[in-house]
Design an enzyme around this catalytic site. Structure first.
Site, PDB file in Angstrom:
ATOM      1  N   ASP A   1       0.853  -1.182   0.000  1.00  0.00           N
ATOM      2  CA  ASP A   1       0.000   0.000   0.000  1.00  0.00           C
ATOM      3  C   ASP A   1       0.891   1.235   0.000  1.00  0.00           C
ATOM      4  O   ASP A   1       1.840   1.319   0.779  1.00  0.00           O
ATOM      5  CB  ASP A   1      -0.896  -0.010   1.246  1.00  0.00           C
ATOM      6  CG  ASP A   1      -2.317   0.400   0.940  1.00  0.00           C
ATOM      7  OD1 ASP A   1      -2.493   1.521   0.429  1.00  0.00           O
ATOM      8  OD2 ASP A   1      -3.234  -0.395   1.206  1.00  0.00           O
TER       9      ASP A   1
ATOM     10  N   ASP B   1      -3.112   4.595  -2.532  1.00  0.00           N
ATOM     11  CA  ASP B   1      -4.237   5.145  -1.785  1.00  0.00           C
ATOM     12  C   ASP B   1      -4.652   6.514  -2.329  1.00  0.00           C
ATOM     13  O   ASP B   1      -3.805   7.401  -2.500  1.00  0.00           O
ATOM     14  CB  ASP B   1      -3.794   5.290  -0.319  1.00  0.00           C
ATOM     15  CG  ASP B   1      -4.947   5.549   0.630  1.00  0.00           C
ATOM     16  OD1 ASP B   1      -5.797   4.661   0.778  1.00  0.00           O
ATOM     17  OD2 ASP B   1      -4.978   6.646   1.227  1.00  0.00           O
TER      18      ASP B   1
ATOM     19  N   GLU C   1      -6.162   3.737  -6.348  1.00  0.00           N
ATOM     20  CA  GLU C   1      -7.490   3.899  -5.739  1.00  0.00           C
ATOM     21  C   GLU C   1      -7.973   5.308  -6.054  1.00  0.00           C
ATOM     22  O   GLU C   1      -7.295   6.276  -5.732  1.00  0.00           O
ATOM     23  CB  GLU C   1      -7.425   3.693  -4.218  1.00  0.00           C
ATOM     24  CG  GLU C   1      -8.820   3.644  -3.616  1.00  0.00           C
ATOM     25  CD  GLU C   1      -8.903   4.188  -2.187  1.00  0.00           C
ATOM     26  OE1 GLU C   1      -9.855   3.841  -1.487  1.00  0.00           O
ATOM     27  OE2 GLU C   1      -8.028   4.994  -1.782  1.00  0.00           O
TER      28      GLU C   1
ATOM     29  N   HIS D   1     -11.266  -3.125   2.762  1.00  0.00           N
ATOM     30  CA  HIS D   1     -11.339  -2.765   4.181  1.00  0.00           C
ATOM     31  C   HIS D   1     -12.214  -1.540   4.453  1.00  0.00           C
ATOM     32  O   HIS D   1     -12.365  -1.156   5.603  1.00  0.00           O
ATOM     33  CB  HIS D   1      -9.911  -2.519   4.697  1.00  0.00           C
ATOM     34  CG  HIS D   1      -9.260  -1.370   3.995  1.00  0.00           C
ATOM     35  ND1 HIS D   1      -8.872  -1.438   2.666  1.00  0.00           N
ATOM     36  CD2 HIS D   1      -8.946  -0.117   4.395  1.00  0.00           C
ATOM     37  CE1 HIS D   1      -8.363  -0.272   2.308  1.00  0.00           C
ATOM     38  NE2 HIS D   1      -8.393   0.542   3.329  1.00  0.00           N
ATOM     39  N   ASP D   2     -12.745  -0.912   3.411  1.00  0.00           N
ATOM     40  CA  ASP D   2     -13.602   0.270   3.572  1.00  0.00           C
ATOM     41  C   ASP D   2     -15.077  -0.023   3.294  1.00  0.00           C
ATOM     42  O   ASP D   2     -15.917   0.850   3.501  1.00  0.00           O
ATOM     43  CB  ASP D   2     -13.169   1.383   2.605  1.00  0.00           C
ATOM     44  CG  ASP D   2     -11.781   1.922   2.882  1.00  0.00           C
ATOM     45  OD1 ASP D   2     -11.340   1.877   4.051  1.00  0.00           O
ATOM     46  OD2 ASP D   2     -11.139   2.405   1.918  1.00  0.00           O
TER      47      ASP D   2
HETATM   48  O1  TEU Z   1      -9.949   5.368   1.273  1.00  0.00           O
HETATM   49  C1  TEU Z   1     -10.422   6.437   0.538  1.00  0.00           C
HETATM   50  C2  TEU Z   1     -11.871   6.671   0.361  1.00  0.00           C
HETATM   51  O2  TEU Z   1     -12.201   7.496  -0.448  1.00  0.00           O
HETATM   52  C3  TEU Z   1     -12.983   6.047   1.069  1.00  0.00           C
HETATM   53  O3  TEU Z   1     -13.217   4.731   0.749  1.00  0.00           O
HETATM   54  C4  TEU Z   1     -12.932   6.278   2.530  1.00  0.00           C
HETATM   55  O4  TEU Z   1     -12.355   5.185   3.154  1.00  0.00           O
HETATM   56  C5  TEU Z   1     -14.274   6.492   3.163  1.00  0.00           C
HETATM   57  O5  TEU Z   1     -14.915   5.274   3.283  1.00  0.00           O
HETATM   58  C6  TEU Z   1     -15.135   7.491   2.518  1.00  0.00           C
HETATM   59  O6  TEU Z   1     -16.424   7.405   3.079  1.00  0.00           O
HETATM   60  C7  TEU Z   1      -8.583   5.231   1.470  1.00  0.00           C
HETATM   61  C8  TEU Z   1      -8.296   4.037   2.346  1.00  0.00           C
HETATM   62  O7  TEU Z   1      -8.707   2.875   1.693  1.00  0.00           O
HETATM   63  C9  TEU Z   1      -8.971   4.233   3.662  1.00  0.00           C
HETATM   64  O8  TEU Z   1      -8.885   3.125   4.507  1.00  0.00           O
HETATM   65  C10 TEU Z   1      -8.324   5.439   4.309  1.00  0.00           C
HETATM   66  O9  TEU Z   1      -8.990   5.755   5.514  1.00  0.00           O
HETATM   67  C11 TEU Z   1      -8.351   6.655   3.400  1.00  0.00           C
HETATM   68  O10 TEU Z   1      -7.983   6.375   2.063  1.00  0.00           O
HETATM   69  C12 TEU Z   1      -7.351   7.670   3.891  1.00  0.00           C
HETATM   70  O11 TEU Z   1      -6.060   7.163   3.732  1.00  0.00           O
END
Ligand code: TEU
Length: 576
Positions: free
Chosen positions: A101, A209, A268, A340-341
């Site tokens: 990552d 990310d 991402e 994970h989100d």
């Molecule tokens: O996530 C970015 C993102 O835009 C979203 O999915 C966010 O997690 C959130 O759910 C919006 O509602 C990335 C990572 O995957 C996430 O885990 C981090 O918290 C975020 O960036 C910041 O680094």
């Protein structure tokens, strides 16, 4: 043969490990690299080609490692750099690869770069981050004095006041995650140096990310006000900002150019459009190999992610079809339901009760048969479901906790906020991996950092391994099919029955072979009236998600279609 010259990742499957929740080897309740090393044979047997490891770098863990304070080390909570080297070697020995990552839109506020930057307006690193005075005519700390009205992803304003200097710094996520200033060439070079350091160590690529947020419009205009209050949507000024393609092309030239054959890069990209994605992934432009887009995981949402409505299958099909067609000629798709989100897909688009196994295997089948590189998120291959949390005390995620605090403070009944969290919280994806039916699901001998899902006695890897009809074995077959049937990796995609509310159907065609995928997204028997249904029904059944595979209800010779049982999915093959 065309596929020989194609990049390896077009026929690969990636498995995402969220290390904190995967396997704990030392009993502190937090998963670690020792845990990953101990489970490599499990992943190898599943057949995945790549392991994407969520952040293991030193971090205050404010956002579970997406707040990095040292880019070239391993946080002791996860293990050591020696273990990471061991992981690289152990993966390579199994013919697998490691994708790390890369979190470079922001650092932790404890990163030495930011500590230096915050030391004062004259700091040589002041310009490494986005520092701005209060809005003209206002004093630091006045309500609305933030330099822009942008709302952060984690609730509240995207600017934090630094009392010492009276200036604000930008943080699109938490105030513990200050945004780096990519306008500054020193920042970019520091990042590229760090990336080369990891590649020299043997890693095989990066998951980047929120990489499409790194270029901001330096004018920093206010956004359109949304919701109640003064905050607005700054996304037009930082999503795919003015220099994004320049930055990614520069990164590629500086870091990836000489090593292209072995690398996998995936950006991402929240808010990315199909048109932008074509540019990002066009091989001739040398930016990234593929992107994570968000359209299909926002299809059940209203204005915010907490405003959820049931899935309308037609909208999901229309969206994924647009992405399939949009990247058919140039570029490449990534395919995912979970990470994970995101809440667990079987709870979200499937049925996590009576038809948990059927709907989880159906969802896997539909996704993996699309054109693109599939990503499996830990536990997805077990059909893991959303959490059983009942109280706010169970939640750990900063986005969830901030949202709860803001909403309750604004007068929303706590139960209503909690209902939203149960459906959409990122913690749904972060409960410990369910390895077996022993205490804490075999995840740890200590106390897990977040509660285990109550259904672990039934849903776990040991049970799944022992059951040939489990979700796990179905995923194994799907991955194997991608490796052995070129039409899965390389075939053209054609959506069928776009207006059908229950049936998801499409064909894939490649060099003399055609596949048909039919799936019933409902709890009732349903007819799939695809063109040429009777002939398809008589053709070779490659894969099905019911134990009797092809069987199905006795086919009615007069019905010009295929009848599918609840949440049944089938893949047929015939010469094209
Ligand atoms: O996530 C970015 C993102 O835009 C979203 O999915 C966010 O997690 C959130 O759910 C919006 O509602 C990335 C990572 O995957 C996430 O885990 C981090 O918290 C975020 O960036 C910041 O680094």
């Amino acid at each position: 043969m065309r596929q020989v010259s194609e990049p390896w990742w077009k026929s690969a499957v990636v498995y995402q490990v969220y290390p904190r929740s995967f396997a704990d080897s030392d009993g502190d309740g937090i998963g670690d690299l020792g845990g990953v090393l101990a489970r490599l044979d499990y992943l190898h047997a599943l057949g995945v080609d790549v392991l994407w490891l969520s952040p293991i770098y030193p971090s205050p863990q404010h956002d579970n490692g997406y707040d990095i304070s040292d880019y070239t080390a391993v946080d002791p909570v996860f293990g050591s750099l020696e273990q990471l080297d061991e992981l690289i070697a152990a993966l390579h020995a199994r013919g697998m690869r490691l994708v790390m990552d890369l979190v470079v839109n922001h650092t932790s506020d404890e990163h030495p770069w930011f500590v230096e930057s915050r030391s004062g307006p004259d700091s040589p690193k002041r310009d490494w981050y986005w520092w701005r005075p209060p809005r003209p005519g206002m004093r630091p700390g006045d309500p609305g004095a933030e330099p822009t009205n942008w709302r952060s992803f984690f609730s509240g304003p995207a600017w934090q006041l630094d009392e010492a200097s009276g200036e604000y710094y930008l943080h699109l996520f938490s105030h513990r995650q200050p945004d780096l200033n990519w306008e500054n060439p020193e920042v970019r070079q520091a990042v590229y140096t760090m990336m080369r350091w990891w590649l020299d160590r043997g890693v095989d690529g990066f998951r980047m990310d929120v990489i499409n947020l790194i270029s901001k419009d330096p004018a920093l205009p206010d956004g359109h006000v949304t919701g109640s209050g003064m905050l607005g949507d700054g996304s037009p000024y930082y999503v795919c900002g003015p220099r994004i393609h320049e930055f990614l092309a520069e990164m590629h030239a500086e870091v990836m150019a000489e090593r292209e054959q072995v690398l996998l890069t995936v950006g991402e990209m929240p808010g990315v459009t199909v048109e932008e994605a074509v540019l990002f992934t066009d091989p001739a432009r040398h930016e990234v190999d593929m992107v994570f887009q968000f359209e299909h995981v926002q299809i059940d949402q209203g204005d915010t992610k907490w405003d959820v409505h049931p899935l309308r299958l037609r909208e999901l099909k229309a969206s994924l079809n647009r992405w399939q067609l949009g990247l058919a000629e140039r570029g490449w798709n990534s395919l995912y339901w979970n990470n994970h989100d995101q809440p667990r897909v079987v709870s979200r688009f499937g049925d996590d009760g009576r038809y948990r196994v059927e709907s989880a295997t159906l969802l896997g089948t539909v996704l993996h048969l699309h054109r693109g590189t599939p990503y499996v998120y830990q536990g997805e291959e077990l059909g893991m479901t959303n959490t059983s949390f009942t109280s706010i005390e169970d939640f750990r995620d900063i986005e969830s906790l901030n949202h709860y605090a803001h909403e309750v403070a604004a007068g929303t009944p706590p139960d209503a906020v909690l209902a939203g969290l149960r459906t959409m919280s990122r913690d749904n994806a972060r409960t410990p991996m369910q390895w077996d039916d022993t205490e804490h699901a075999g995840f740890t001998t200590g106390t897990p950092w977040i509660p285990v899902n109550a259904n672990y006695t039934e849903v776990n890897a040991a049970a799944a391994l022992a059951d040939p009809h489990s979700v796990l074995h179905h995923y194994r077959r799907l991955i194997e099919l991608r490796h052995t049937e070129p039409a899965v990796a390389f075939g053209d995609f054609r959506m069928l029955l776009a207006d059908d509310d229950r049936i998801y159907a499409f064909t894939r065609r490649y060099e003399g072979t055609e596949l048909l995928v039919v799936a019933n997204f409902s709890a009732e028997d349903a007819e799939a009236p695809v063109p040429d249904a009777a002939a398809w029904a008589a053709s070779e059944l490659v894969l099905g998600n019911y134990p009797d595979a092809g069987g199905g209800p006795p086919s009615d010779p007069d019905a010009a279609g295929l009848t599918l049982r609840p949440w049944e999915a089938r893949v047929y093959r015939r010469p094209a």
